[in-house]
Design a protein around this motif. Structure first.
Motif, short mmCIF file in Angstrom:
data_model
loop_
_atom_site.label_atom_id
_atom_site.label_comp_id
_atom_site.label_asym_id
_atom_site.label_seq_id
_atom_site.Cartn_x
_atom_site.Cartn_y
_atom_site.Cartn_z
N UNK A 177 -135.64 -16.68 75.51
CA UNK A 177 -134.62 -15.63 75.56
C UNK A 177 -135.26 -14.30 75.94
N UNK A 178 -136.38 -13.98 75.33
CA UNK A 178 -137.05 -12.71 75.62
C UNK A 178 -137.51 -12.64 77.08
N UNK A 179 -138.07 -13.72 77.58
CA UNK A 179 -138.56 -13.72 78.96
C UNK A 179 -137.41 -13.60 79.96
N UNK A 180 -136.32 -14.30 79.71
CA UNK A 180 -135.17 -14.23 80.61
C UNK A 180 -134.54 -12.83 80.57
N UNK A 214 -143.17 -14.88 86.55
CA UNK A 214 -144.11 -15.99 86.38
C UNK A 214 -143.92 -16.66 85.02
N UNK A 215 -143.77 -15.85 83.97
CA UNK A 215 -143.58 -16.41 82.64
C UNK A 215 -142.25 -17.12 82.52
N UNK A 219 -140.44 -21.67 82.13
CA UNK A 219 -139.37 -22.29 81.33
C UNK A 219 -138.72 -23.41 82.14
N UNK A 220 -138.41 -23.11 83.39
CA UNK A 220 -137.71 -24.07 84.24
C UNK A 220 -138.64 -25.14 84.80
#
Length: 225
Positions: A177-180, A214-215, A219-220
């Motif tokens: 959630x934080x990265x998105x 990049x981070x 996830x995907x």
């Protein structure tokens, strides 16, 4: 997200310049947004309509409480600390800065959450005062940087925890959630933070956006789980 509410005012340095302060009205807006977002995250994470409780082997009550706890951490780190980062940096630079909720944005969050999706525009920190382009850039990048840092920390924790699948998966969800949110808020589209960071400093924008993308891509691509 941060927004300028008014244009610059004549230079005036108050006695409490640079101090962090909250008004009662702001605290009400923050509490309302946190509660609504936590409900929305819980519904979306738990898949209230399409959920598969058997996947993690919990009873209905345990399943709900698990995602409630994960949602609390996700909202605190992904939303609240993001907004407070904008506020604190703005106030440290002598500006007036307060959070205000978007009732319609929160209603939309609840609507999508019952379908298992997360989409929210809970509100923004409004800023007033004499601030330079550089100061505005610092204020704007503070939120996404907070998401990027916490996203990386929680992803690292999820990979390090090997003997507790529930704790590991909870950290993965919070980190994701934080990265998105970092990537979304860094999009170079007004009124998002990325637009103001890009106007301030192109190299800084490229570096931070590249790190966030990049981070988030991991996830995907299944790198983190």
């Amino acid at each position: 997200m941060s927004e300028r509410m008014y244009g610059p005012e004549p230079m005036h340095i108050p006695a409490d310049y640079g101090k962090i302060r909250f008004s009662k009205e702001e605290l009400r807006h923050i509490l309302f947004s946190v509660v609504v977002l936590t409900i929305a995250f819980t519904l979306a994470f738990s898949g209230i309509i399409y959920g598969d409780r058997h996947i993690i082997g919990l009873s209905t009550a345990e399943y709900f409480l698990y995602y409630l706890a994960v949602s609390c951490v996700a909202v605190f780190s992904g939303f609240l600390l993001h907004e407070l980062a904008h506020k604190f940096v703005a106030q440290k630079n002598g500006a007036w800065a307060e959070f205000r909720s978007y009732p319609m944005g929160l209603a939309i969050a609840l609507f999508f959450s019952v379908m298992g999706f997360l989409f929210a525009a809970p509100g923004a920190v409004y800023i007033q005062g004499m601030i330079s382009k550089k100061q505005n850039g610092h204020i704007s990048i503070a939120g996404p940087l907070t998401n990027l840092v916490f996203g990386s920390i929680f992803i690292a924790l999820s990979m390090a925890i090997v003997d507790n699948i529930l704790l590991s998966y909870g950290c993965y969800l919070v980190g994701s959630i934080n990265l998105l949110l970092a990537v979304f808020n860094l999009l170079p589209v007004p009124p998002l933070d990325g637009y103001k960071v890009l106007k301030w400093n192109l190299p800084v924008y490229i570096v931070v956006m590249a790190a966030a993308v990049a981070m988030a891509a991991g996830i995907y691509l299944g790198w983190w789980w």
